[in-house]
Design an enzyme around this catalytic site. Sequence first.
Site, mmCIF file in Angstrom:
data_model
loop_
_atom_site.group_PDB
_atom_site.id
_atom_site.type_symbol
_atom_site.label_atom_id
_atom_site.label_comp_id
_atom_site.label_asym_id
_atom_site.label_seq_id
_atom_site.Cartn_x
_atom_site.Cartn_y
_atom_site.Cartn_z
ATOM 1 N N ASP A 39 30.256 10.474 11.967
ATOM 2 C CA ASP A 39 29.815 11.391 10.918
ATOM 3 C C ASP A 39 30.978 12.137 10.267
ATOM 4 O O ASP A 39 30.970 12.411 9.071
ATOM 5 C CB ASP A 39 28.825 12.415 11.496
ATOM 6 C CG ASP A 39 27.528 11.740 11.899
ATOM 7 O OD1 ASP A 39 27.434 10.504 11.741
ATOM 8 O OD2 ASP A 39 26.626 12.447 12.380
ATOM 9 N N ASP A 50 31.842 12.665 6.371
ATOM 10 C CA ASP A 50 32.096 14.005 5.828
ATOM 11 C C ASP A 50 33.345 14.077 4.991
ATOM 12 O O ASP A 50 33.352 14.664 3.917
ATOM 13 C CB ASP A 50 32.359 14.963 6.991
ATOM 14 C CG ASP A 50 31.112 15.619 7.437
ATOM 15 O OD1 ASP A 50 30.056 15.245 6.903
ATOM 16 O OD2 ASP A 50 31.192 16.478 8.319
ATOM 17 N N SER A 94 -6.507 1.234 -3.903
ATOM 18 C CA SER A 94 -6.562 1.501 -2.467
ATOM 19 C C SER A 94 -7.154 0.262 -1.795
ATOM 20 O O SER A 94 -7.343 -0.770 -2.437
ATOM 21 C CB SER A 94 -7.367 2.758 -2.181
ATOM 22 O OG SER A 94 -8.703 2.518 -2.481
ATOM 23 N N LEU A 95 -7.420 0.356 -0.523
ATOM 24 C CA LEU A 95 -7.851 -0.823 0.226
ATOM 25 C C LEU A 95 -9.254 -0.647 0.769
ATOM 26 O O LEU A 95 -9.688 0.463 1.072
ATOM 27 C CB LEU A 95 -6.912 -1.045 1.414
ATOM 28 C CG LEU A 95 -5.465 -1.399 1.100
ATOM 29 C CD1 LEU A 95 -4.636 -1.356 2.367
ATOM 30 C CD2 LEU A 95 -5.405 -2.778 0.457
ATOM 31 N N GLU A 119 0.815 -5.314 8.691
ATOM 32 C CA GLU A 119 1.768 -4.196 8.649
ATOM 33 C C GLU A 119 1.123 -2.958 9.242
ATOM 34 O O GLU A 119 -0.105 -2.842 9.266
ATOM 35 C CB GLU A 119 2.134 -3.876 7.189
ATOM 36 C CG GLU A 119 2.848 -4.983 6.479
ATOM 37 C CD GLU A 119 2.912 -4.738 4.972
ATOM 38 O OE1 GLU A 119 2.561 -3.634 4.503
ATOM 39 O OE2 GLU A 119 3.302 -5.684 4.268
ATOM 40 N N LYS A 151 -0.133 0.735 9.086
ATOM 41 C CA LYS A 151 -0.598 1.586 7.999
ATOM 42 C C LYS A 151 -0.058 2.993 8.256
ATOM 43 O O LYS A 151 -0.540 3.713 9.123
ATOM 44 C CB LYS A 151 -2.128 1.592 7.942
ATOM 45 C CG LYS A 151 -2.674 2.323 6.744
ATOM 46 C CD LYS A 151 -4.166 2.053 6.594
ATOM 47 C CE LYS A 151 -4.740 2.679 5.345
ATOM 48 N NZ LYS A 151 -4.572 4.117 5.292
ATOM 49 N N GLU A 167 33.884 11.117 9.661
ATOM 50 C CA GLU A 167 34.539 10.239 8.687
ATOM 51 C C GLU A 167 33.764 10.278 7.370
ATOM 52 O O GLU A 167 34.333 10.370 6.292
ATOM 53 C CB GLU A 167 34.527 8.814 9.265
ATOM 54 C CG GLU A 167 35.409 7.829 8.569
ATOM 55 C CD GLU A 167 36.884 8.157 8.754
ATOM 56 O OE1 GLU A 167 37.657 7.775 7.899
ATOM 57 O OE2 GLU A 167 37.230 8.823 9.762
ATOM 58 N N GLU A 174 5.053 4.336 1.320
ATOM 59 C CA GLU A 174 4.424 5.521 1.883
ATOM 60 C C GLU A 174 5.501 6.525 2.280
ATOM 61 O O GLU A 174 6.376 6.210 3.088
ATOM 62 C CB GLU A 174 3.610 5.105 3.128
ATOM 63 C CG GLU A 174 2.603 6.117 3.578
ATOM 64 C CD GLU A 174 1.275 6.018 2.823
ATOM 65 O OE1 GLU A 174 1.188 5.282 1.814
ATOM 66 O OE2 GLU A 174 0.327 6.702 3.242
HETATM 67 S S1 IVH Z 1 -1.010 -1.776 0.734
HETATM 68 C C1 IVH Z 1 -3.345 -2.715 -3.133
HETATM 69 N N1 IVH Z 1 0.339 -1.336 2.975
HETATM 70 O O1 IVH Z 1 -2.905 3.096 2.653
HETATM 71 C C2 IVH Z 1 -2.756 -2.455 -1.817
HETATM 72 N N2 IVH Z 1 -0.910 0.451 2.057
HETATM 73 O O2 IVH Z 1 -5.894 2.650 1.731
HETATM 74 C C3 IVH Z 1 -2.081 -1.165 -1.689
HETATM 75 N N3 IVH Z 1 -0.687 2.567 3.262
HETATM 76 O O3 IVH Z 1 -2.879 3.963 -0.728
HETATM 77 C C4 IVH Z 1 -1.861 -0.669 -0.326
HETATM 78 N N4 IVH Z 1 0.698 1.838 4.818
HETATM 79 O O4 IVH Z 1 -1.049 4.896 0.763
HETATM 80 C C5 IVH Z 1 -0.483 -0.820 2.039
HETATM 81 N N5 IVH Z 1 1.639 -1.075 4.886
HETATM 82 C C6 IVH Z 1 0.815 -0.573 3.981
HETATM 83 C C7 IVH Z 1 0.410 0.793 4.008
HETATM 84 C C8 IVH Z 1 -0.470 1.258 3.023
HETATM 85 C C9 IVH Z 1 0.040 2.887 4.350
HETATM 86 C C10 IVH Z 1 -1.577 3.480 2.523
HETATM 87 C C11 IVH Z 1 -1.303 3.542 1.050
HETATM 88 C C12 IVH Z 1 -2.580 3.145 0.360
HETATM 89 C C13 IVH Z 1 -3.604 3.316 1.448
HETATM 90 C C14 IVH Z 1 -4.664 2.249 1.282
#
Ligand code: IVH
Length: 671
Positions: free
Chosen positions: A34, A38, A83-84, A113, A115, A36, A170
């Site tokens: 660190d 700095d 959203s999902l 992935e 969430k 370095e 996110e």
């Molecule tokens: S994909 C159209 N991947 O979850 C697809 N969302 O309910 C867009 N989130 O609004 C979302 N980790 O804020 C995706 N690995 C991930 C995520 C993720 C968190 C959140 C994101 C989104 C919400 C979906």
Amino acid sequence: MNKQEAKEKMAALVDQLNIYAHEYYVLDNPSIPDAEYDKKYQELRKLEEAYPDLTFPHSPTKRVGGEPLEGFEKVEHEVPMLSLGNAFNEQELRDFHRRVTNGLHEEVVYVCELKIDGLAVALTYENGQFVRGSTRGDGRVGEDITSNLRTVRSVPLYIPEQRLLEVRGEAYMPHHSFLKLNEIREESGEPLFANPRNAAAGSLRQLDPRIAATRNLDLFLFGYGQWTIDEIQTHSGRLEYLKEQGFKINKEWRKCKTIDEVIEYVAYWTENRGSLPYEIDGIVIKVDDLSQQETLGYTARTPRWAIAYKFPATEAISKIEDVELSVGRTGVVTPTAILQPVFIDGSTVSRATLHNADQIRALDIRIGDTVIVKKAGDIIPKVVRVVITERTGEEVPYEMPTHCPACKTELVHLDDEVALRCMNPDCPAQLKEGLIHFVSRDAMNIDGLGEKVIDQLFREKLVNSIDDLYRLKKEQLLPLQRMGEKSASNLILAIEESKKNSLEKLLFGLGIRHIGAKAAQILADEFETMEKLQQATYDQLVAINEIGEKMADAVVHYFAQEKVKELLERLNELGVNMSYERRQTDGDSEVSEIFTNKTVVLTGKLEKFTRREAKEFIESNGGKVTSSVSKNTDLVIAGDASGSKYDQAKKLSIPIWDESQLEAAIKGVST
Ligand code: IVH
């Protein structure tokens, strides 16, 4: 060095520093010490000072800058941020898989992935530069939070890709930052954030980017909006590509060839999510092939090619054995459910807050009820609902009392508060809570006066008010339980010692509403004696930086009370110090005098000391540590990655020390 040479040097430094920062913040794998970093950072800073017009927009010194905003501008998302759909169990995941295969009639590969439980944001890059960051908003229009997102160290300010790119991810607050933040807030009497998501959202909605910069936010990318790079045709390929561009991609993503593999992945993280240093609330499952995604398309609001598996909130079943009432320091009466102990998320829960009468009524809680208890990332467990089917008819409805359980005074609702309060200033329960607060570490710091001893002191009527503490005699303590000769002497000594405390400790200890340890310090510093503070007017108080209207109001009200005046008089007569002691030095060391009566600002990350250690050292040598640089600042001590305070100090020609100078001072004193 001529201007051209300076320009080349600056470009090289910016590039190098950004590579080091990427190693540190994104890859979690720094290649240089660190110190370095700095050195190079300061070198760049000096050059930027000499040639401000040559400063690069993606310079690491330019993460925090500019004045607080008036408000956030609106940003329209070119590609809506959707959203999902959700799945809550294995069956719903299999249903999703069936819908996908029915729509495609071919093999499918999924990417799973984590969430991340934070806040969705979009980042736009033009010609490699980070030009705009925004919140999701309603999916169509969000808010421009560019200057806050620039402070997030894992967000690259520059990427090699020159084509337009809008990526999504996110923003979140890691556990350790969350805990630290709440600790600080508790210390200064500010309300705590219930969970990391709220803390992240609150931080990104700060109008002053300098505040966001202190919040240690982080960001994982998981998607994209506008995308102009046609050659990559899978989601996993794009993730790899984004990683190469310098973005932080969560490394736990996996390709799964069957729905069983997906379910295994889900099961693994359901079990192991507690081991992550950040909060996740589920798993996201996405079809990997982008042309397959296109074939599947969208419903009105969500893609058909992805789904979010939501973890069940950690809930457990228990029984209400009793409802206990507690009277807080300010008279608020809070009901707490006493539960049959249950194990949730790594700890045993035997109490849950019921908040207030409205809550009890809304849930129709009865003693003996079987209930669902939840610990959903919030700090205090909650009773979610009653399992009505388990009712036997023996349960006893709970009625909130009309009178204080401690002093029998009638309880009242203040203004439109839901909370019930006991307004009797002599209520023993309030006095006891007040005394527990009075002796606590940040207040008068009286060792050996735990809750159990205080309980006995009240029960034996040895203490009825704070000042009684200073009249206690050793002989009175000896008959108490677990109180030997030695502990009684020590306690008397500790009480005696506490009389010498500086004003801010007494002020905080008095428990004035809205006045936490930090506000007490500010007031003591400003007024210096209790007498002057007692005479302070509302206008004088609000004029002080960091003292808000509520605080000013509370102080004026507090000191206007006759009882308070009498209490302070009694304390004064008993020899309790009522003035602010800027801790003096012994005067015989050259180094220690450096801080005498000096106002010092600490900024940036110190390597060898914690902030608290540095602060304590300066204060114990007669200095004062404040948080912002002004013309009254005598010295700034700048650690790694110090931003606007450093600039401000330069502007005002205030001397700036680096950490090694502080270290030398400390060594000089201790040897
Ligand atoms: S994909 C159209 N991947 O979850 C697809 N969302 O309910 C867009 N989130 O609004 C979302 N980790 O804020 C995706 N690995 C991930 C995520 C993720 C968190 C959140 C994101 C989104 C919400 C979906």
